[in-house]
Design a protein around this motif. Sequence first.
Motif, PDB file in Angstrom:
ATOM      1  N   HIS A  88      -3.652   4.836   3.367  1.00  0.00           N
ATOM      2  CA  HIS A  88      -4.805   4.074   3.866  1.00  0.00           C
ATOM      3  C   HIS A  88      -5.983   5.029   4.026  1.00  0.00           C
ATOM      4  O   HIS A  88      -6.701   5.014   5.024  1.00  0.00           O
ATOM      5  CB  HIS A  88      -4.466   3.396   5.195  1.00  0.00           C
ATOM      6  CG  HIS A  88      -3.350   2.418   5.079  1.00  0.00           C
ATOM      7  ND1 HIS A  88      -2.029   2.802   5.030  1.00  0.00           N
ATOM      8  CD2 HIS A  88      -3.353   1.077   4.965  1.00  0.00           C
ATOM      9  CE1 HIS A  88      -1.267   1.727   4.898  1.00  0.00           C
ATOM     10  NE2 HIS A  88      -2.040   0.666   4.850  1.00  0.00           N
ATOM     11  N   GLY A 119      -9.414   8.895  14.325  1.00  0.00           N
ATOM     12  CA  GLY A 119      -9.896  10.107  13.656  1.00  0.00           C
ATOM     13  C   GLY A 119      -8.958  11.295  13.811  1.00  0.00           C
ATOM     14  O   GLY A 119      -8.685  12.013  12.843  1.00  0.00           O
ATOM     15  N   MET A 164      -7.774   2.377  15.936  1.00  0.00           N
ATOM     16  CA  MET A 164      -9.140   2.055  15.526  1.00  0.00           C
ATOM     17  C   MET A 164      -9.904   1.432  16.684  1.00  0.00           C
ATOM     18  O   MET A 164     -11.042   1.811  16.966  1.00  0.00           O
ATOM     19  CB  MET A 164      -9.139   1.108  14.326  1.00  0.00           C
ATOM     20  CG  MET A 164      -8.710   1.753  13.031  1.00  0.00           C
ATOM     21  SD  MET A 164      -8.609   0.575  11.672  1.00  0.00           S
ATOM     22  CE  MET A 164     -10.350   0.352  11.296  1.00  0.00           C
ATOM     23  N   LEU A 186      -5.918  10.816  11.629  1.00  0.00           N
ATOM     24  CA  LEU A 186      -6.245  11.037  10.221  1.00  0.00           C
ATOM     25  C   LEU A 186      -6.332  12.526   9.916  1.00  0.00           C
ATOM     26  O   LEU A 186      -5.841  12.979   8.865  1.00  0.00           O
ATOM     27  CB  LEU A 186      -7.557  10.325   9.861  1.00  0.00           C
ATOM     28  CG  LEU A 186      -7.530   8.808   9.917  1.00  0.00           C
ATOM     29  CD1 LEU A 186      -8.934   8.256   9.756  1.00  0.00           C
ATOM     30  CD2 LEU A 186      -6.606   8.234   8.855  1.00  0.00           C
ATOM     31  N   SER A 214      -6.271  -5.371   0.074  1.00  0.00           N
ATOM     32  CA  SER A 214      -6.961  -4.082   0.185  1.00  0.00           C
ATOM     33  C   SER A 214      -6.242  -2.998  -0.606  1.00  0.00           C
ATOM     34  O   SER A 214      -6.882  -2.110  -1.164  1.00  0.00           O
ATOM     35  CB  SER A 214      -7.107  -3.667   1.647  1.00  0.00           C
ATOM     36  OG  SER A 214      -5.866  -3.298   2.213  1.00  0.00           O
ATOM     37  N   ARG A 226      -8.877   5.341   2.454  1.00  0.00           N
ATOM     38  CA  ARG A 226     -10.253   4.824   2.385  1.00  0.00           C
ATOM     39  C   ARG A 226     -10.564   3.967   3.612  1.00  0.00           C
ATOM     40  O   ARG A 226      -9.784   3.087   3.966  1.00  0.00           O
ATOM     41  CB  ARG A 226     -10.447   4.013   1.115  1.00  0.00           C
ATOM     42  CG  ARG A 226     -10.304   4.859  -0.126  1.00  0.00           C
ATOM     43  CD  ARG A 226     -10.438   4.019  -1.364  1.00  0.00           C
ATOM     44  NE  ARG A 226     -10.216   4.855  -2.519  1.00  0.00           N
ATOM     45  CZ  ARG A 226     -10.914   4.771  -3.632  1.00  0.00           C
ATOM     46  NH1 ARG A 226     -11.856   3.855  -3.760  1.00  0.00           N
ATOM     47  NH2 ARG A 226     -10.657   5.576  -4.630  1.00  0.00           N
ATOM     48  N   PRO A 227     -11.710   4.207   4.229  1.00  0.00           N
ATOM     49  CA  PRO A 227     -12.084   3.412   5.411  1.00  0.00           C
ATOM     50  C   PRO A 227     -12.076   1.908   5.145  1.00  0.00           C
ATOM     51  O   PRO A 227     -11.662   1.131   6.026  1.00  0.00           O
ATOM     52  CB  PRO A 227     -13.492   3.907   5.742  1.00  0.00           C
ATOM     53  CG  PRO A 227     -13.538   5.297   5.204  1.00  0.00           C
ATOM     54  CD  PRO A 227     -12.690   5.265   3.955  1.00  0.00           C
ATOM     55  N   ALA A 228     -12.490   1.481   3.967  1.00  0.00           N
ATOM     56  CA  ALA A 228     -12.516   0.047   3.664  1.00  0.00           C
ATOM     57  C   ALA A 228     -11.113  -0.549   3.743  1.00  0.00           C
ATOM     58  O   ALA A 228     -10.940  -1.682   4.222  1.00  0.00           O
ATOM     59  CB  ALA A 228     -13.130  -0.200   2.294  1.00  0.00           C
ATOM     60  N   THR A 229     -10.110   0.185   3.303  1.00  0.00           N
ATOM     61  CA  THR A 229      -8.733  -0.296   3.380  1.00  0.00           C
ATOM     62  C   THR A 229      -8.333  -0.514   4.832  1.00  0.00           C
ATOM     63  O   THR A 229      -7.755  -1.542   5.186  1.00  0.00           O
ATOM     64  CB  THR A 229      -7.765   0.709   2.722  1.00  0.00           C
ATOM     65  OG1 THR A 229      -8.167   0.929   1.385  1.00  0.00           O
ATOM     66  CG2 THR A 229      -6.329   0.218   2.762  1.00  0.00           C
ATOM     67  N   ARG A 230      -8.659   0.456   5.663  1.00  0.00           N
ATOM     68  CA  ARG A 230      -8.307   0.343   7.079  1.00  0.00           C
ATOM     69  C   ARG A 230      -9.036  -0.826   7.741  1.00  0.00           C
ATOM     70  O   ARG A 230      -8.438  -1.549   8.544  1.00  0.00           O
ATOM     71  CB  ARG A 230      -8.612   1.654   7.794  1.00  0.00           C
ATOM     72  CG  ARG A 230      -7.748   2.813   7.296  1.00  0.00           C
ATOM     73  CD  ARG A 230      -7.883   4.044   8.143  1.00  0.00           C
ATOM     74  NE  ARG A 230      -9.206   4.633   8.174  1.00  0.00           N
ATOM     75  CZ  ARG A 230      -9.650   5.573   7.342  1.00  0.00           C
ATOM     76  NH1 ARG A 230      -8.853   6.032   6.377  1.00  0.00           N
ATOM     77  NH2 ARG A 230     -10.864   6.075   7.473  1.00  0.00           N
ATOM     78  N   TRP A 231     -10.296  -1.029   7.411  1.00  0.00           N
ATOM     79  CA  TRP A 231     -11.058  -2.123   8.020  1.00  0.00           C
ATOM     80  C   TRP A 231     -10.549  -3.491   7.564  1.00  0.00           C
ATOM     81  O   TRP A 231     -10.474  -4.426   8.361  1.00  0.00           O
ATOM     82  CB  TRP A 231     -12.560  -1.970   7.747  1.00  0.00           C
ATOM     83  CG  TRP A 231     -13.151  -0.959   8.670  1.00  0.00           C
ATOM     84  CD1 TRP A 231     -13.492   0.338   8.381  1.00  0.00           C
ATOM     85  CD2 TRP A 231     -13.433  -1.127  10.060  1.00  0.00           C
ATOM     86  NE1 TRP A 231     -13.971   0.971   9.501  1.00  0.00           N
ATOM     87  CE2 TRP A 231     -13.952   0.092  10.549  1.00  0.00           C
ATOM     88  CE3 TRP A 231     -13.300  -2.193  10.939  1.00  0.00           C
ATOM     89  CZ2 TRP A 231     -14.331   0.263  11.876  1.00  0.00           C
ATOM     90  CZ3 TRP A 231     -13.688  -2.014  12.268  1.00  0.00           C
ATOM     91  CH2 TRP A 231     -14.196  -0.804  12.717  1.00  0.00           C
ATOM     92  N   GLU A 264      -7.653   0.505  -2.322  1.00  0.00           N
ATOM     93  CA  GLU A 264      -6.877   1.748  -2.351  1.00  0.00           C
ATOM     94  C   GLU A 264      -6.193   1.971  -3.697  1.00  0.00           C
ATOM     95  O   GLU A 264      -5.931   3.104  -4.079  1.00  0.00           O
ATOM     96  CB  GLU A 264      -5.842   1.710  -1.231  1.00  0.00           C
ATOM     97  CG  GLU A 264      -5.381   3.050  -0.756  1.00  0.00           C
ATOM     98  CD  GLU A 264      -6.416   3.830   0.023  1.00  0.00           C
ATOM     99  OE1 GLU A 264      -6.585   5.022  -0.286  1.00  0.00           O
ATOM    100  OE2 GLU A 264      -7.030   3.277   0.945  1.00  0.00           O
TER     101      GLU A 264
END
Length: 108
Positions: free
Chosen positions: A19, A100, A94, A103, A65, A21-26, A70
Motif C-alpha cells: 500500500h 507515517g 491514518m 511507513l 485501488s 501509494r497514498p492514493a491506495t491507502r486513501w 497500486e
Amino acid sequence: MERRFATYDEFWPHYLREHARPATRWVHLVGTVIAIGLLLWGALVGPLWLLVAVPVAGYAFAWGSHMLVERNRPATFTYPVWSLRSDFRMAWLMATGRLGAELRRAGL
C-alpha cells in the motif's frame, strides 16, 4: 514465488509496502469507513439487507485501488484475516495521524 509469512508481525510491513501509494491507502480508508457505516446503520437502524453490502463496499474499494492505483495483487487472497486486521489498523493509524512512523519502519 510469493513470500510466506509465519507471523502477523512479519506480515504487517509487507502489507504497508503493498500500500505504498497514498492514493491506495486513501481509497482503502474510504471503503473501510463506508463498510463500517453500512454495518452500523444496517445493524442498528435497518434494513438488515444492508449488512450484505458491508463486504461488497469494503472489498470493492480495496481491490479497485490495487488494480487501478497500486497495480498489485491484494493480500486478501493469501492472508484474509491478517489483511482485514491490517486494513483496520492502517485506517486507525491514518485517522490518528500515526501512519507515517509505521511507513518509515516499513521502508517507505
